[in-house]
Design a protein around this motif. Sequence first.
Motif, PDB file in Angstrom:
ATOM      1  N   LEU A  70      42.596  49.621  -6.111  1.00  0.00           N
ATOM      2  CA  LEU A  70      43.881  49.027  -6.474  1.00  0.00           C
ATOM      3  C   LEU A  70      44.566  49.796  -7.602  1.00  0.00           C
ATOM      4  CD1 LEU A  70      42.957  45.237  -6.303  1.00  0.00           C
ATOM      5  CD2 LEU A  70      44.262  46.573  -4.641  1.00  0.00           C
ATOM      6  N   GLY A  74      47.691  51.527  -6.349  1.00  0.00           N
ATOM      7  CA  GLY A  74      48.817  50.817  -6.954  1.00  0.00           C
ATOM      8  C   GLY A  74      49.670  51.713  -7.817  1.00  0.00           C
ATOM      9  N   LEU A  97      49.328  43.104  -9.236  1.00  0.00           N
ATOM     10  CA  LEU A  97      48.088  43.843  -8.983  1.00  0.00           C
ATOM     11  C   LEU A  97      47.085  43.665 -10.121  1.00  0.00           C
ATOM     12  CD1 LEU A  97      49.486  47.140  -7.403  1.00  0.00           C
ATOM     13  CD2 LEU A  97      48.287  45.258  -6.245  1.00  0.00           C
TER      14      LEU A  97
END
Length: 443
Positions: A70, A74, A97
Amino acid sequence: MQRENVYNQPVTLKNILKFAVPTIVMTVFMSFYTMVDGLFVSNFIGTDALSAINLTAPIIALVTAISTMLATGGSAVIMKKMGEQKTQEANEDFTFLIIVNIIVGLIMSCAGYLLMNMIFENMNLSTKVFSYCQLYLSCYLIFTIPILLMNNFTLYMIAAGKSALSMVCSIAGGILNIVLDYVFIAVLDMGIAGAAMATGLGYSVTAVVGIIIFSNKNGLLHFVKPVCRGKILLSAATNGSSEMATALVTGMVTMMFNWTMLKYVGENGIAAITIIMYVLMFATSLYTGYSYGVAPMISFYFGEQNHEKLKKLIQMSLKIVSIMAVVTLGFSLMITKPLVSVFARPDNPVFDLAVTGNYICSFALIFIGFNIFSSGMFTALSNGLISAVLAFSRSFVFMVIAMLILPAMFGVTGVWLATPVAELMAICLSCIVFIRNKKRYDY
């Protein structure tokens, strides 16, 4: 605006290094104080405890894998939106996130406690090493959420143009870790539990500073009211899947190395593998740091569709990685014996195993940098599929092939040869993929 000052500058060696040097220093220092952990453990507790830290590594990799996915995925998605002038959306996604990471931390921490005994029991370890593994991981898992936040905030500080701050946080955390290692292990005699506590508290520095920094509404990236967008979560997960795959399969391959060394030379082999992993990690951190540093630039120029800057950045990066490859190989070969002697005395059987292994494994450094940069570049270009294929092939497919064939042919020497051979196969794949996608991305 800060973004304009940072990303609208010309692509020169000086400006690239402004991004890359702080992240290189950061990752090198992080690997350095990981080595210091091993130094304190091996000298004050023993090589059995050093083996235990290696044996817990696969579980730790599993715990942090989703967060790594992530964070890297992200960062690329959010900076692409910044390049497209979608600032508010980018900050909403950023906040969302981070919340997802906290939830992941809670889940993975609980899973770690539930699974660790079952895993260690299946390794046929001595009672002493088993107890070390159990104690170290139990303490480490307490800090799961701060460690996951550290993974995220490190990359988001870089993306927000705060590479120097990210570096300072890492150095401060590293110094705290080293000091606490001495206090907890040498002074308070807390043993391997002290090593885990020192590591967790050291990592927590970046987490605390990140919460403060990203609460400032004037920053390029900052916390806002989150918006739950399943598409963004999927994009971040897909784009960062290569980094998650790397974290997961690194743990699996570490287990394979451990089992193979247990078969051929016993627990001394695991201690030797641990020392060599420290050396490779230290050298590899140079490439990882460079890739982290330039990734936001690649993502931004890609989002902006500035192909001229993108092409120049990638071409200069390949030259920089080439120079680093030659330097790291020579340096690793030169310092092998002095470095190994810090962890194990020359009369310890671990010493000769580690020296021989490092001489052979060091040749992987010729290829590692290009493989890391290639995978990181495609992540930054929002092509998680290609990045995942490169990372998975390098970290797992080629490594498993090498580990199944070479030790059967050459014994312990085959274990040491596995890493250079796997990296050589990986760079062949990287070159093919790089050339085939050159027109598509115009780099």
